[in-house]
Scaffold this motif. Structure first.
Motif, PDB file in Angstrom:
ATOM      1  N   GLN A   1      -0.972   5.454   5.541  1.00 46.38           N
ATOM      2  CA  GLN A   1      -0.195   6.575   4.995  1.00 46.38           C
ATOM      3  C   GLN A   1      -1.027   7.852   4.935  1.00 46.38           C
ATOM      4  N   ARG A   2      -2.300   7.739   4.525  1.00 46.51           N
ATOM      5  CA  ARG A   2      -3.177   8.915   4.485  1.00 46.51           C
ATOM      6  C   ARG A   2      -3.400   9.485   5.887  1.00 46.51           C
TER       7      ARG A   2
ATOM      8  N   ARG B   1      -3.954  -7.479  -1.510  1.00 50.68           N
ATOM      9  CA  ARG B   1      -4.812  -6.328  -1.782  1.00 50.68           C
ATOM     10  C   ARG B   1      -5.283  -5.666  -0.486  1.00 50.68           C
TER      11      ARG B   1
ATOM     12  N   GLY C   1      -2.245   1.954   2.595  1.00 49.66           N
ATOM     13  CA  GLY C   1      -2.632   3.252   2.027  1.00 49.66           C
ATOM     14  C   GLY C   1      -3.400   4.094   3.019  1.00 49.66           C
ATOM     15  N   LYS C   2      -4.339   3.453   3.760  1.00 51.50           N
ATOM     16  CA  LYS C   2      -5.095   4.186   4.773  1.00 51.50           C
ATOM     17  C   LYS C   2      -4.172   4.709   5.861  1.00 51.50           C
TER      18      LYS C   2
ATOM     19  N   GLY D   1      -2.447  -3.858   1.086  1.00 50.27           N
ATOM     20  CA  GLY D   1      -2.168  -2.617   0.359  1.00 50.27           C
ATOM     21  C   GLY D   1      -3.145  -1.506   0.728  1.00 50.27           C
ATOM     22  N   THR D   2      -4.445  -1.845   0.824  1.00 48.14           N
ATOM     23  CA  THR D   2      -5.430  -0.823   1.201  1.00 48.14           C
ATOM     24  C   THR D   2      -5.205  -0.337   2.627  1.00 48.14           C
TER      25      THR D   2
END
Length: 156
Positions: free
Chosen positions: A40-41, A30, A37-38, A33-34
């Protein structure tokens, strides 16, 4: 980005399961994954900023070209107008002194035609209603219905 095949991903998963342990693996996944994601943003924000700066530079260049074109057009219009004024002054230089000035006669007096019917139309509606002035025409059936004698309750 990274070229990972399915076999490499499976190998990484097995090593992570052995090193971390099955109890902590969901929490680590988890967190990973976060973080992914950060990342990628952040990458998409950087790309958007670069695109915006490129668009801004293109707009500045376009603005400069439009301003120079507008200045050129304004300059040509001014030179054309000044040339026209010079030509006009040269052409009309001899004509203005020869013409006599003629004043037009003053306008004749015309008596105002007053119409009393127009004045009557300015009476307020509330005054017409109170004084009983008819503003609308009644049809024959409406007139009969309006002036029909009232039926009494006692006549049976």
């Amino acid at each position: 980005m990274l070229d990972l095949s399915f076999s490499k991903m499976a190998l990484i998963g097995v090593v992570a399961l052995i090193v971390i342990g099955p109890e902590k693996l969901p929490k680590v996944a988890r967190t990973l994954g976060t973080l992914l994601g950060k990342a990628q943003r952040y990458v998409s924000d950087v790309k958007a900023e670069v695109n915006r700066s490129m668009d801004l530079e293109e707009l500045k260049k376009m603005k400069e070209t439009m301003e120079t074109a507008a200045r050129d057009v304004e300059q040509t219009v001014q030179t054309t107008a000044s040339d026209f004024e010079k030509d006009w002054a040269e052409t009309t230089a001899g004509l203005t002194s020869d013409l006599p000035t003629i004043e037009p006669p003053p306008p004749e007096y015309k008596r105002p035609e007053k119409n009393w019917r127009l004045k009557r139309g300015a009476v307020p509606q509330w005054y017409k209603a109170r004084s009983g002035v008819r503003t609308k025409a009644l049809s024959g059936a409406a007139r009969v219905a309006r002036y029909r004698p009232k039926k009494s309750i006692h006549s049976v």
